[in-house]
Design an enzyme around this catalytic site. Structure first.
Site, PDB file in Angstrom:
ATOM      1  N   GLY A  47       0.838  -1.421   0.109  1.00 56.87           N
ATOM      2  CA  GLY A  47      -0.158  -0.010  -0.033  1.00 56.87           C
ATOM      3  C   GLY A  47       0.963   1.232  -0.035  1.00 56.87           C
ATOM      4  N   ILE A  99      -3.944 -10.455   7.001  1.00 56.58           N
ATOM      5  CA  ILE A  99      -3.989 -10.090   8.531  1.00 56.58           C
ATOM      6  C   ILE A  99      -5.274 -10.639   9.123  1.00 56.58           C
ATOM      7  CG2 ILE A  99      -2.528  -8.123   8.441  1.00 56.58           C
ATOM      8  CD1 ILE A  99      -5.029  -6.325   9.160  1.00 56.58           C
ATOM      9  N   TYR A 122      -8.808  -2.038   5.040  1.00 52.28           N
ATOM     10  CA  TYR A 122      -9.485  -2.149   4.045  1.00 52.28           C
ATOM     11  C   TYR A 122      -9.808  -0.856   3.816  1.00 52.28           C
ATOM     12  CZ  TYR A 122     -13.818  -2.769   1.547  1.00 52.28           C
ATOM     13  OH  TYR A 122     -15.004  -2.896   0.562  1.00 52.28           O
ATOM     14  N   TYR A 134     -16.406   2.219   7.292  1.00 50.71           N
ATOM     15  CA  TYR A 134     -14.971   2.447   7.360  1.00 50.71           C
ATOM     16  C   TYR A 134     -14.597   2.883   8.905  1.00 50.71           C
ATOM     17  CZ  TYR A 134     -10.372   4.243   6.452  1.00 50.71           C
ATOM     18  OH  TYR A 134      -8.829   4.440   6.685  1.00 50.71           O
ATOM     19  N   LYS A 187     -12.496   1.042  11.725  1.00 54.52           N
ATOM     20  CA  LYS A 187     -11.348   1.506  12.320  1.00 54.52           C
ATOM     21  C   LYS A 187     -11.160   1.937  13.647  1.00 54.52           C
ATOM     22  CE  LYS A 187      -8.064   2.286  10.065  1.00 54.52           C
ATOM     23  NZ  LYS A 187      -6.605   1.445   9.740  1.00 54.52           N
TER      24      LYS A 187
HETATM   25  N1  LIG Z   1      -4.934   7.108   2.656  1.00 53.80           N
HETATM   26  C1  LIG Z   1      -5.316   7.842   3.618  1.00 53.80           C
HETATM   27  O1  LIG Z   1      -5.737   9.077   3.098  1.00 53.80           O
HETATM   28  C2  LIG Z   1      -5.473   7.275   4.940  1.00 53.80           C
HETATM   29  C3  LIG Z   1      -6.213   8.342   5.910  1.00 53.80           C
HETATM   30  C4  LIG Z   1      -6.283   8.042   7.230  1.00 53.80           C
HETATM   31  C5  LIG Z   1      -5.674   6.817   7.425  1.00 53.80           C
HETATM   32  N2  LIG Z   1      -5.282   6.131   6.569  1.00 53.80           N
HETATM   33  C6  LIG Z   1      -4.724   4.422   7.152  1.00 53.80           C
HETATM   34  O2  LIG Z   1      -3.573   4.588   6.834  1.00 53.80           O
HETATM   35  C7  LIG Z   1      -3.130   3.150   6.871  1.00 53.80           C
HETATM   36  C8  LIG Z   1      -2.393   2.757   5.420  1.00 53.80           C
HETATM   37  O3  LIG Z   1      -3.340   2.975   4.367  1.00 53.80           O
HETATM   38  P1  LIG Z   1      -2.862   3.297   2.966  1.00 53.80           P
HETATM   39  O4  LIG Z   1      -3.063   4.764   2.730  1.00 53.80           O
HETATM   40  O5  LIG Z   1      -1.630   2.811   2.727  1.00 53.80           O
HETATM   41  O6  LIG Z   1      -3.737   2.307   2.000  1.00 53.80           O
HETATM   42  P2  LIG Z   1      -3.579   1.592   0.923  1.00 53.80           P
HETATM   43  O7  LIG Z   1      -2.585   2.111  -0.184  1.00 53.80           O
HETATM   44  O8  LIG Z   1      -5.093   1.025   0.436  1.00 53.80           O
HETATM   45  O9  LIG Z   1      -2.929   0.132   1.532  1.00 53.80           O
HETATM   46  C9  LIG Z   1      -3.614  -1.031   2.234  1.00 53.80           C
HETATM   47  C10 LIG Z   1      -2.848  -1.980   2.076  1.00 53.80           C
HETATM   48  O10 LIG Z   1      -3.656  -2.945   2.983  1.00 53.80           O
HETATM   49  C11 LIG Z   1      -3.656  -4.371   2.252  1.00 53.80           C
HETATM   50  N3  LIG Z   1      -4.526  -5.228   2.821  1.00 53.80           N
HETATM   51  C12 LIG Z   1      -5.881  -5.120   2.420  1.00 53.80           C
HETATM   52  N4  LIG Z   1      -6.416  -6.212   3.291  1.00 53.80           N
HETATM   53  C13 LIG Z   1      -5.274  -6.883   3.679  1.00 53.80           C
HETATM   54  C14 LIG Z   1      -5.228  -8.160   4.440  1.00 53.80           C
HETATM   55  N5  LIG Z   1      -6.475  -8.887   4.818  1.00 53.80           N
HETATM   56  N6  LIG Z   1      -4.038  -8.563   4.892  1.00 53.80           N
HETATM   57  C15 LIG Z   1      -3.015  -7.938   4.520  1.00 53.80           C
HETATM   58  N7  LIG Z   1      -2.961  -6.833   4.034  1.00 53.80           N
HETATM   59  C16 LIG Z   1      -4.169  -6.342   3.536  1.00 53.80           C
HETATM   60  C17 LIG Z   1      -3.870  -3.720   0.826  1.00 53.80           C
HETATM   61  O11 LIG Z   1      -3.421  -5.072   0.031  1.00 53.80           O
HETATM   62  P3  LIG Z   1      -4.216  -5.329  -1.227  1.00 53.80           P
HETATM   63  O12 LIG Z   1      -4.130  -4.252  -2.247  1.00 53.80           O
HETATM   64  O13 LIG Z   1      -3.205  -6.343  -1.655  1.00 53.80           O
HETATM   65  O14 LIG Z   1      -5.444  -5.729  -0.832  1.00 53.80           O
HETATM   66  C18 LIG Z   1      -2.881  -2.726   0.758  1.00 53.80           C
HETATM   67  O15 LIG Z   1      -1.671  -2.831   0.161  1.00 53.80           O
HETATM   68  C19 LIG Z   1      -4.492   2.436   6.907  1.00 53.80           C
HETATM   69  O16 LIG Z   1      -4.626   1.988   8.259  1.00 53.80           O
HETATM   70  C20 LIG Z   1      -5.327   3.568   6.648  1.00 53.80           C
HETATM   71  O17 LIG Z   1      -6.691   3.230   7.291  1.00 53.80           O
HETATM   72  C21 LIG Z   1      -5.002   6.229   5.381  1.00 53.80           C
END
Ligand SMILES: NC(=O)c1ccc[n+]([C@@H]2O[C@H](COP(=O)([O-])OP(=O)(O)OC[C@H]3O[C@@H](n4cnc5c(N)ncnc54)[C@H](OP(=O)(O)O)[C@@H]3O)[C@@H](O)[C@H]2O)c1
Length: 290
Positions: free
Chosen positions: A12, A39, A61, A128, A132
């Site tokens: 991600g 996970i 997710y 979502y 979380k």
């Molecule tokens: N992006 C934002 O704006 C934002 C804002 C606030 C908080 N966050 C938090 O930041 C964290 C990182 O998010 P991100 O922005 O990097 O999101 P992301 O780019 O969507 O990455 C999430 C990753 O989680 C993986 N994943 C999904 N289901 C999984 C499972 N069952 N087991 C293992 N891996 C799994 C996905 O892999 P696949 O693609 O292979 O499914 C993806 O690589 C998350 O906790 C998110 O809630 C993000």
């Protein structure tokens, strides 16, 4: 301080950046994508986590709208999964940094909105956000000293995040409508990752922290700043109300995060969001128009 950093969700946007930064700092890194470590598999964590590790859970997710129609899947990844990881970390004697979100807040205020502090009441509006929040609780139930790090509006500037999309639209022509009544703290992935690595170095860091670039902006303001930053005409970005662009999941109208708790803990709060955006755009341009 020497430790191994174990990263879930390493495919991600945060996981990838973290693995690269940790590697370039000379840390021992085990970065696992969802195909290696799912996970939601309660037994998987036990195969990867060793005593003394710092596990950073970047897996989630993250399809905010998709979660409305896939609540069980969202719960399995965002709530049950982090609980499995925390239980294994507690048993193994490993530390855990778990990433959460500004969407645990409702964005509804009696008076004027102000950036959320860590002890403000939560009230997620979406599936979502609810899953979380349940993940935060599952982590702390199993491992009270785990660090839950809430962040918001994370972008890299490349790929498909908001800033990357605005960059691409800026390169085109004509007006672009962007919502003006959703306000948050845009956060550059590089600044989030720097804070995660600082927390990894500090076992005594608090169990709940907010990490976001300083300041608040609407999506409209953020979009105009991107246009300006890449030399396009910011007037092309036009304000629109959320109700005129309906989406399946409700977003908080205001979810800026205060980093007062980071400063109080002696950690470095991220810089103002516009400064971070300038650097992100320079880096993104350097990588080509991906
Ligand atoms: N992006 C934002 O704006 C934002 C804002 C606030 C908080 N966050 C938090 O930041 C964290 C990182 O998010 P991100 O922005 O990097 O999101 P992301 O780019 O969507 O990455 C999430 C990753 O989680 C993986 N994943 C999904 N289901 C999984 C499972 N069952 N087991 C293992 N891996 C799994 C996905 O892999 P696949 O693609 O292979 O499914 C993806 O690589 C998350 O906790 C998110 O809630 C993000």
């Amino acid at each position: 301080m020497s430790y191994r950093i174990v990263i879930t969700g390493a495919g991600g946007q945060v996981g990838r950046f973290l693995a690269a930064q940790a590697g370039s700092r000379g840390l021992d890194v085990l970065a696992l994508t969802s195909s290696k470590w799912d996970i939601t598999d309660a037994d998987a964590a036990g195969r990867f986590v060793a005593p003394g590790d710092v596990v950073v859970n970047c897996a989630a997710y993250t399809a905010v709208d998709g979660a409305e129609t896939e609540p069980e899947r969202a719960h399995a990844v965002n709530a049950a999964g982090p609980g499995h990881i925390a239980r294994v970390c507690a048993k193994a004697g490993a530390r855990l940094i778990h990433i959460s979100t500004d969407y645990v807040f409702s964005g509804q205020f009696d008076g004027a909105p102000r950036p959320y502090d860590i002890d403000d009441p939560t009230g997620p509006l979406s599936v979502y956000g609810k899953t979380k929040l349940a993940g935060e609780q599952a982590v702390h139930a199993a491992l009270p000293e785990a660090h839950v790090v809430r962040t918001s509006w994370v972008y890299t500037g490349v790929g498909s995040d908001f800033v990357a999309v605005m960059r691409r639209l800026a390169a085109g022509e004509g007006p672009v409508k962007v919502v003006v009544d959703q306000v948050g703290s845009p956060t550059y992935v590089g600044d989030l990752v720097a804070a995660l690595l600082q927390i990894a170095d500090r076992p005594a860091a608090p169990p709940l922290l907010h990490v976001a670039n300083e300041g608040a902006a609407s999506r409209f303001e953020q979009a105009r700043a991107v246009f300006e930053g890449v030399g396009a005409d910011p007037q092309r970005v036009q304000p629109v109300a959320t109700e005129d662009m309906p989406r399946p999941a409700a977003r908080p109208p205001y979810s800026a995060l205060s980093t007062r708790d980071l400063t109080a803990a002696g950690l470095t709060p991220p810089r103002p969001w516009r400064d971070a955006l300038t650097e992100a755009l320079a880096n993104a341009t350097g990588e080509g128009n991906k």
